[in-house]
Design an enzyme around this catalytic site. Structure first.
Site, short mmCIF file in Angstrom:
data_model
loop_
_atom_site.label_atom_id
_atom_site.label_comp_id
_atom_site.label_asym_id
_atom_site.label_seq_id
_atom_site.Cartn_x
_atom_site.Cartn_y
_atom_site.Cartn_z
N GLU A 128 20.43 63.80 25.71
CA GLU A 128 21.02 63.59 24.54
C GLU A 128 20.45 62.54 23.65
O GLU A 128 21.19 61.37 23.16
CB GLU A 128 22.54 63.24 24.57
CG GLU A 128 23.28 64.55 25.09
CD GLU A 128 24.78 64.50 25.50
OE1 GLU A 128 25.51 63.28 24.92
OE2 GLU A 128 25.37 65.26 26.11
N GLU A 179 24.63 73.25 30.97
CA GLU A 179 25.91 72.96 31.14
C GLU A 179 26.80 74.05 30.68
O GLU A 179 27.75 73.74 29.81
CB GLU A 179 26.25 71.69 30.51
CG GLU A 179 25.39 70.58 31.08
CD GLU A 179 25.46 69.22 30.58
OE1 GLU A 179 26.69 69.01 29.92
OE2 GLU A 179 24.59 68.41 30.63
O1 G3I Z 1 36.42 57.62 37.44
C1 G3I Z 1 37.60 57.59 36.42
C2 G3I Z 1 38.83 57.00 37.21
O2 G3I Z 1 38.51 55.88 37.95
C3 G3I Z 1 39.96 56.87 35.91
O3 G3I Z 1 40.86 56.81 36.92
C4 G3I Z 1 40.00 58.19 35.23
C5 G3I Z 1 41.08 57.80 34.04
O4 G3I Z 1 40.68 58.59 32.93
O5 G3I Z 1 38.60 58.35 34.62
C6 G3I Z 1 37.60 58.45 35.50
O6 G3I Z 1 36.59 58.58 34.59
C7 G3I Z 1 36.37 59.92 33.90
C8 G3I Z 1 35.28 60.79 34.44
O7 G3I Z 1 35.01 61.77 33.53
C9 G3I Z 1 35.19 60.85 36.00
O8 G3I Z 1 36.40 61.80 36.09
C10 G3I Z 1 36.22 59.66 32.48
O9 G3I Z 1 37.33 59.06 31.92
C11 G3I Z 1 35.85 60.85 31.75
O10 G3I Z 1 35.54 60.50 30.33
C12 G3I Z 1 34.63 61.52 32.39
O11 G3I Z 1 34.38 62.63 31.69
C13 G3I Z 1 33.15 63.10 31.92
C14 G3I Z 1 32.24 63.23 30.59
O12 G3I Z 1 31.13 63.85 30.77
C15 G3I Z 1 32.08 61.75 30.24
O13 G3I Z 1 31.16 61.76 29.02
C16 G3I Z 1 33.19 64.70 32.44
O14 G3I Z 1 33.82 64.69 33.58
C17 G3I Z 1 31.81 65.43 32.39
O15 G3I Z 1 32.18 66.79 32.52
C18 G3I Z 1 31.38 65.08 31.15
O16 G3I Z 1 29.82 65.83 31.05
C19 G3I Z 1 29.09 65.76 30.20
C20 G3I Z 1 27.76 65.81 30.71
O17 G3I Z 1 27.51 64.85 31.47
C21 G3I Z 1 26.74 65.52 29.48
N1 G3I Z 1 26.85 66.92 28.39
C22 G3I Z 1 28.31 66.75 27.98
C23 G3I Z 1 29.23 66.77 29.15
C24 G3I Z 1 30.43 67.01 28.54
O18 G3I Z 1 31.05 65.95 27.98
#
Ligand code: G3I
Length: 373
Positions: free
Chosen positions: A170, A286
């Site tokens: 990105e 993705e």
């Molecule tokens: O690990 C913490 C955990 O400790 C905490 O308790 C919990 C509470 O919300 O959050 C956890 O972290 C989360 C993480 O995923 C792991 O589960 C984050 O809040 C959450 O924001 C994060 O979301 C990820 C997101 O990227 C972040 O931008 C999604 O799983 C993941 O699917 C998504 O993937 C991205 C690609 O990397 C790039 N392209 C877009 C795609 C979708 O956003």
């Protein structure tokens, strides 16, 4: 009389079908789709997997190993997962997943991104948050050193284990410009826009450092919205051509494809043609397909909508195969496994993936498979 009865029955079936498309026989019957995607495809087919499910939920990990031959760790190879306080590396979670992967190929995601990283550490290390702040030249030099150290450590640690990397994820804002602190939100403790300080040079530097750390890994530039934003797509392709002209090792382009039932099919076709024309590898990195893009409350996934989703999955895979020459097909990765594991599930408001929450194949799976066959 018998003939009349037959005609009447047929007419009633037709009327019923017209009123309720859900009674139409499915073109994409998942119970007939017994073949594994990986066996039907001539290119890698992957799934993004998350830590807890992959390591501690056997129905999930067995399904992944049954149907796919490639995985991307959904979060565990991102900077914030690997770089801890003081810039110290912690590979334990990602290593556990790599060790559990067996013969699955691993696609590395991602070496450089503006979010989900140890931003506070880098900002302090580069003098961005020091008082007084360091000069732009000092910040750029220190960030460059951190970029090299980080990429070297991560790509070096997974040398020979990760087949390919999203080197930069990105890099472009939606208007096609390279990201900076004006066109990208800087709020959030995990945000640092590397290109604000290193500019266009970030590309050549990041790819060079990744190639030094693991010369045999395939190196990708990855971005989203390319199927619906031709300005951004053209800008990314111009950037890639610039890197190639400079002799930088860049092997491929990843197109994320977080799309919906409404995404323009013409846009998808045109994107694949333009990406293929670069001569580089092309990966759908993705893929997921929203069925309720307006997030309407009370949405129900009817058989008819599941069928439309199957058609869209089939279309994407067919379009990839017909527009990207086989030597350039690096693979297709779906961003998750069962619907509830998707970042777009929203507690049951959408159902973007190939399996339902009981790990049953959806028509979407049959659509993907049909295109492969
Ligand atoms: O690990 C913490 C955990 O400790 C905490 O308790 C919990 C509470 O919300 O959050 C956890 O972290 C989360 C993480 O995923 C792991 O589960 C984050 O809040 C959450 O924001 C994060 O979301 C990820 C997101 O990227 C972040 O931008 C999604 O799983 C993941 O699917 C998504 O993937 C991205 C690609 O990397 C790039 N392209 C877009 C795609 C979708 O956003």
């Amino acid at each position: 009389m018998k003939q009349h009865l037959l005609f009447l029955t047929w007419a009633l079936v037709l009327i019923a079908c017209e009123k309720d498309p859900s009674v139409l026989p499915s073109e994409h019957d998942p119970s007939a789709a017994s073949e594994a995607l990986k066996d039907a495809a001539s290119f890698p087919v992957g799934a993004a997997v998350n830590y807890n499910n992959f390591l501690a939920n056997p129905p999930y990990s067995n399904l992944v190993k049954r149907d796919f031959n490639s995985i991307t760790l959904e979060n565990e190879m991102k900077n914030a997962s690997l770089v801890k306080g003081g810039g110290v590396f912690d590979f334990s979670r990602a290593d556990a997943m790599v060790n559990a992967a067996g013969s699955l190929q691993i696609f590395g995601h991602t070496l450089v991104w503006h979010t989900q990283q140890a931003a506070s550490y880098y900002k302090a290390a580069a003098g961005i948050t020091s008082s007084p702040a360091a000069s732009q030249e000092e910040i750029a030099a220190k960030l460059d050193a951190e970029l090299r150290r980080t990429i070297g450590a991560i790509a070096g640690h997974y040398k020979g284990k990760v087949q390919a990397w999203d080197v930069i994820n990105e890099l472009f804002a939606d208007n096609g410009a390279i990201r900076n602190n004006s066109n990208t939100s800087t709020s959030g403790s995990d945000v640092l826009v590397w290109s604000h300080y290193l500019g266009r040079d970030l590309g050549a530097k990041a790819f060079q450092y990744a190639a030094e750390a693991d010369p045999s890994a395939k190196l990708f530039l990855n971005d989203y919205g390319l199927e619906s934003n031709p300005v951004k797509l053209d800008s990314l392709i111009a950037f890639v051509n610039e890197l190639k002209a400079k002799g930088v090792k860049i092997d491929g382009i990843g197109t994320q494809m977080h799309i919906s039932l409404n995404t323009s099919r013409t846009g998808i076709e045109s994107m694949f043609k333009k990406l293929a024309a670069t001569g580089l590898l092309v990966r759908v990195s993705e893929l997921d397909i929203l069925v309720n893009p307006s997030s309407a409350t009370g949405f129900v996934l009817t058989p008819a909508i599941a069928e439309s989703q199957a058609e869209m999955y089939q279309f994407v895979v067919q379009s990839y195969i017909s527009n990207v020459p086989s030597s350039q097909r690096h693979g297709i990765t779906v961003w998750g496994v069962m619907d509830a594991s998707s970042w777009r599930y929203q507690n049951g408001k959408d159902f973007p993936l190939l399996y339902d929450n009981e790990f049953n194949k959806k028509p979407a799976y049959a659509g993907f498979l049909k295109a492969l066959n």
